[in-house]
Motif scaffolding. Sequence first.
Motif, PDB file in Angstrom:
ATOM      1  N   VAL A  23       0.835  -1.191   0.000  1.00  0.00           N
ATOM      2  CA  VAL A  23       0.000   0.000   0.000  1.00  0.00           C
ATOM      3  C   VAL A  23       0.872   1.244   0.000  1.00  0.00           C
ATOM      4  CG1 VAL A  23      -1.732   1.320   1.310  1.00  0.00           C
ATOM      5  CG2 VAL A  23      -1.845  -1.178   1.259  1.00  0.00           C
ATOM      6  N   LEU A  24       0.427   2.280  -0.726  1.00  0.00           N
ATOM      7  CA  LEU A  24       1.027   3.608  -0.678  1.00  0.00           C
ATOM      8  C   LEU A  24      -0.094   4.592  -0.391  1.00  0.00           C
ATOM      9  CD1 LEU A  24       3.400   5.450  -3.046  1.00  0.00           C
ATOM     10  CD2 LEU A  24       1.141   6.372  -2.650  1.00  0.00           C
ATOM     11  N   PHE A  25       0.166   5.534   0.525  1.00  0.00           N
ATOM     12  CA  PHE A  25      -0.743   6.667   0.651  1.00  0.00           C
ATOM     13  C   PHE A  25       0.041   7.929   0.955  1.00  0.00           C
ATOM     14  CE2 PHE A  25      -0.893   4.792   4.924  1.00  0.00           C
ATOM     15  CZ  PHE A  25      -0.678   5.885   5.756  1.00  0.00           C
ATOM     16  N   PRO A  26      -0.294   9.018   0.232  1.00  0.00           N
ATOM     17  CA  PRO A  26       0.249  10.319   0.589  1.00  0.00           C
ATOM     18  C   PRO A  26      -0.474  10.810   1.849  1.00  0.00           C
ATOM     19  CG  PRO A  26      -0.603  10.321  -1.664  1.00  0.00           C
ATOM     20  CD  PRO A  26      -1.059   9.073  -1.002  1.00  0.00           C
ATOM     21  N   TRP A  27       0.234  11.580   2.653  1.00  0.00           N
ATOM     22  CA  TRP A  27      -0.412  12.192   3.818  1.00  0.00           C
ATOM     23  C   TRP A  27       0.122  13.609   3.994  1.00  0.00           C
ATOM     24  CZ3 TRP A  27       2.631  12.990   8.345  1.00  0.00           C
ATOM     25  CH2 TRP A  27       3.864  12.313   8.371  1.00  0.00           C
ATOM     26  N   ILE A  28      -0.671  14.438   4.649  1.00  0.00           N
ATOM     27  CA  ILE A  28      -0.381  15.860   4.759  1.00  0.00           C
ATOM     28  C   ILE A  28      -0.091  16.203   6.214  1.00  0.00           C
ATOM     29  CG2 ILE A  28      -1.268  18.187   4.308  1.00  0.00           C
ATOM     30  CD1 ILE A  28      -1.046  16.348   1.792  1.00  0.00           C
ATOM     31  N   GLY A  29       0.970  16.992   6.448  1.00  0.00           N
ATOM     32  CA  GLY A  29       1.235  17.504   7.791  1.00  0.00           C
ATOM     33  C   GLY A  29       2.505  16.978   8.415  1.00  0.00           C
ATOM     34  N   GLU A  30       2.518  17.004   9.750  1.00  0.00           N
ATOM     35  CA  GLU A  30       3.663  16.601  10.557  1.00  0.00           C
ATOM     36  C   GLU A  30       3.501  15.159  11.027  1.00  0.00           C
ATOM     37  OE1 GLU A  30       6.332  18.487  11.008  1.00  0.00           O
ATOM     38  OE2 GLU A  30       5.453  20.200   9.987  1.00  0.00           O
ATOM     39  N   PRO A  31       4.634  14.453  11.272  1.00  0.00           N
ATOM     40  CA  PRO A  31       4.555  13.074  11.762  1.00  0.00           C
ATOM     41  C   PRO A  31       3.837  13.013  13.108  1.00  0.00           C
ATOM     42  CG  PRO A  31       6.779  13.626  11.058  1.00  0.00           C
ATOM     43  CD  PRO A  31       5.996  14.894  11.052  1.00  0.00           C
ATOM     44  N   PRO A  32       3.268  11.858  13.383  1.00  0.00           N
ATOM     45  CA  PRO A  32       3.292  10.608  12.621  1.00  0.00           C
ATOM     46  C   PRO A  32       2.173  10.557  11.574  1.00  0.00           C
ATOM     47  CG  PRO A  32       2.139  10.246  14.676  1.00  0.00           C
ATOM     48  CD  PRO A  32       2.603  11.695  14.690  1.00  0.00           C
ATOM     49  N   ALA A  33       2.310   9.607  10.661  1.00  0.00           N
ATOM     50  CA  ALA A  33       1.253   9.353   9.674  1.00  0.00           C
ATOM     51  C   ALA A  33       0.058   8.763  10.415  1.00  0.00           C
ATOM     52  CB  ALA A  33       1.749   8.385   8.619  1.00  0.00           C
ATOM     53  N   THR A  34      -1.115   9.322  10.183  1.00  0.00           N
ATOM     54  CA  THR A  34      -2.348   8.797  10.788  1.00  0.00           C
ATOM     55  C   THR A  34      -3.440   8.782   9.731  1.00  0.00           C
ATOM     56  OG1 THR A  34      -3.173  10.966  11.478  1.00  0.00           O
ATOM     57  CG2 THR A  34      -1.733   9.800  13.043  1.00  0.00           C
ATOM     58  N   ASN A  35      -4.511   8.066  10.008  1.00  0.00           N
ATOM     59  CA  ASN A  35      -5.643   8.030   9.086  1.00  0.00           C
ATOM     60  C   ASN A  35      -6.219   9.423   8.852  1.00  0.00           C
ATOM     61  OD1 ASN A  35      -5.456   5.294   8.710  1.00  0.00           O
ATOM     62  ND2 ASN A  35      -7.009   4.796  10.238  1.00  0.00           N
ATOM     63  N   ALA A  36      -6.212  10.260   9.868  1.00  0.00           N
ATOM     64  CA  ALA A  36      -6.790  11.596   9.745  1.00  0.00           C
ATOM     65  C   ALA A  36      -5.990  12.494   8.799  1.00  0.00           C
ATOM     66  CB  ALA A  36      -6.876  12.252  11.119  1.00  0.00           C
ATOM     67  N   LYS A  37      -4.724  12.173   8.558  1.00  0.00           N
ATOM     68  CA  LYS A  37      -3.859  12.972   7.683  1.00  0.00           C
ATOM     69  C   LYS A  37      -3.717  12.359   6.292  1.00  0.00           C
ATOM     70  CE  LYS A  37      -1.059  14.190  11.671  1.00  0.00           C
ATOM     71  NZ  LYS A  37       0.263  14.022  12.292  1.00  0.00           N
ATOM     72  N   ALA A  38      -4.238  11.163   6.103  1.00  0.00           N
ATOM     73  CA  ALA A  38      -4.003  10.405   4.877  1.00  0.00           C
ATOM     74  C   ALA A  38      -4.981  10.765   3.774  1.00  0.00           C
ATOM     75  CB  ALA A  38      -4.104   8.914   5.163  1.00  0.00           C
ATOM     76  N   LEU A  39      -4.466  10.778   2.539  1.00  0.00           N
ATOM     77  CA  LEU A  39      -5.320  10.804   1.363  1.00  0.00           C
ATOM     78  C   LEU A  39      -5.635   9.352   1.022  1.00  0.00           C
ATOM     79  CD1 LEU A  39      -3.512  13.556  -0.733  1.00  0.00           C
ATOM     80  CD2 LEU A  39      -5.380  13.806   0.904  1.00  0.00           C
ATOM     81  N   MET A  40      -6.409   9.113  -0.011  1.00  0.00           N
ATOM     82  CA  MET A  40      -6.789   7.751  -0.372  1.00  0.00           C
ATOM     83  C   MET A  40      -5.557   6.906  -0.696  1.00  0.00           C
ATOM     84  SD  MET A  40     -10.139   8.621  -2.594  1.00  0.00           S
ATOM     85  CE  MET A  40     -10.906   7.012  -2.518  1.00  0.00           C
ATOM     86  N   SER A  41      -5.632   5.627  -0.396  1.00  0.00           N
ATOM     87  CA  SER A  41      -4.495   4.744  -0.620  1.00  0.00           C
ATOM     88  C   SER A  41      -4.630   3.994  -1.941  1.00  0.00           C
ATOM     89  CB  SER A  41      -4.361   3.744   0.533  1.00  0.00           C
ATOM     90  OG  SER A  41      -5.525   2.974   0.657  1.00  0.00           O
ATOM     91  N   ALA A  42      -3.466   3.622  -2.468  1.00  0.00           N
ATOM     92  CA  ALA A  42      -3.396   2.738  -3.626  1.00  0.00           C
ATOM     93  C   ALA A  42      -2.780   1.434  -3.132  1.00  0.00           C
ATOM     94  CB  ALA A  42      -2.541   3.339  -4.736  1.00  0.00           C
ATOM     95  N   GLY A  43      -3.421   0.320  -3.422  1.00  0.00           N
ATOM     96  CA  GLY A  43      -2.925  -0.962  -2.968  1.00  0.00           C
ATOM     97  C   GLY A  43      -2.635  -1.889  -4.129  1.00  0.00           C
ATOM     98  N   SER A  44      -1.745  -2.834  -3.890  1.00  0.00           N
ATOM     99  CA  SER A  44      -1.344  -3.766  -4.931  1.00  0.00           C
ATOM    100  C   SER A  44      -1.283  -5.166  -4.369  1.00  0.00           C
ATOM    101  CB  SER A  44       0.034  -3.366  -5.458  1.00  0.00           C
ATOM    102  OG  SER A  44       0.538  -4.375  -6.296  1.00  0.00           O
ATOM    103  N   MET A  45      -1.796  -6.116  -5.145  1.00  0.00           N
ATOM    104  CA  MET A  45      -1.647  -7.533  -4.816  1.00  0.00           C
ATOM    105  C   MET A  45      -0.998  -8.200  -6.016  1.00  0.00           C
ATOM    106  SD  MET A  45      -5.157  -8.474  -2.815  1.00  0.00           S
ATOM    107  CE  MET A  45      -4.569 -10.088  -2.338  1.00  0.00           C
ATOM    108  N   ALA A  46       0.299  -8.417  -5.929  1.00  0.00           N
ATOM    109  CA  ALA A  46       1.059  -9.079  -6.993  1.00  0.00           C
ATOM    110  C   ALA A  46       0.885  -8.366  -8.328  1.00  0.00           C
ATOM    111  CB  ALA A  46       0.687 -10.549  -7.098  1.00  0.00           C
ATOM    112  N   GLY A  47       1.059  -7.071  -8.334  1.00  0.00           N
ATOM    113  CA  GLY A  47       0.949  -6.277  -9.548  1.00  0.00           C
ATOM    114  C   GLY A  47       1.164  -4.809  -9.217  1.00  0.00           C
ATOM    115  N   MET A  48       0.441  -3.933  -9.920  1.00  0.00           N
ATOM    116  CA  MET A  48       0.567  -2.491  -9.709  1.00  0.00           C
ATOM    117  C   MET A  48      -0.784  -1.937  -9.309  1.00  0.00           C
ATOM    118  SD  MET A  48       2.675   0.068  -9.993  1.00  0.00           S
ATOM    119  CE  MET A  48       2.882   1.767 -10.432  1.00  0.00           C
ATOM    120  N   GLY A  49      -0.823  -1.149  -8.239  1.00  0.00           N
ATOM    121  CA  GLY A  49      -2.036  -0.461  -7.826  1.00  0.00           C
ATOM    122  C   GLY A  49      -1.852   1.027  -8.054  1.00  0.00           C
TER     123      GLY A  49
END
Length: 140
Positions: A72-98
């Motif tokens: 999974v990759l997700f961009p997030w905005i702000g200061e650490p730590p990464a949290t769900n409240a700071k995250a944009l939508m995620s891209a996920g991959s299962m044995a390929g490219m998401g």
Amino acid sequence: MPFEVRVIEYGGSPWIVYGQTEIPVNSSVSNPTPNTNGLVGEVATLPYLVPDGHRLVLTGWGIEGNRDPFSVLFPWIGEPPATNAKALMSAGSMAGMGVFTGVRFVVPAGKKVNVHLINGSAYPMVHGWFVQGELVMLTP
């Protein structure tokens, strides 16, 4: 008589951050070291601070994974730590490219853009990843 203030956007310049990052087993990496190969608009370090007088328009991101169950990759905005409240939508991959595209997330000047990668498999792997967009200059 009231007056109207308009912000005019110049055409955007390419903006991209990308890399190949080894992520440990069932673990994650925040703000991995990007690749730098001389591409136009390439970002050399994370987090990225949107400069004064600009907006960053994020238009897509993605991650590759070579084994199940997921990456999974997700961009997030702000200061650490990464949290769900700071995250944009995620891209996920299962044995390929998401890949997540067709969006326009507008990040104002002074905000930090971060990248978070997750390896949910039982194998350490090198993951290819990217986040792309346009850096737009504003004029009063």
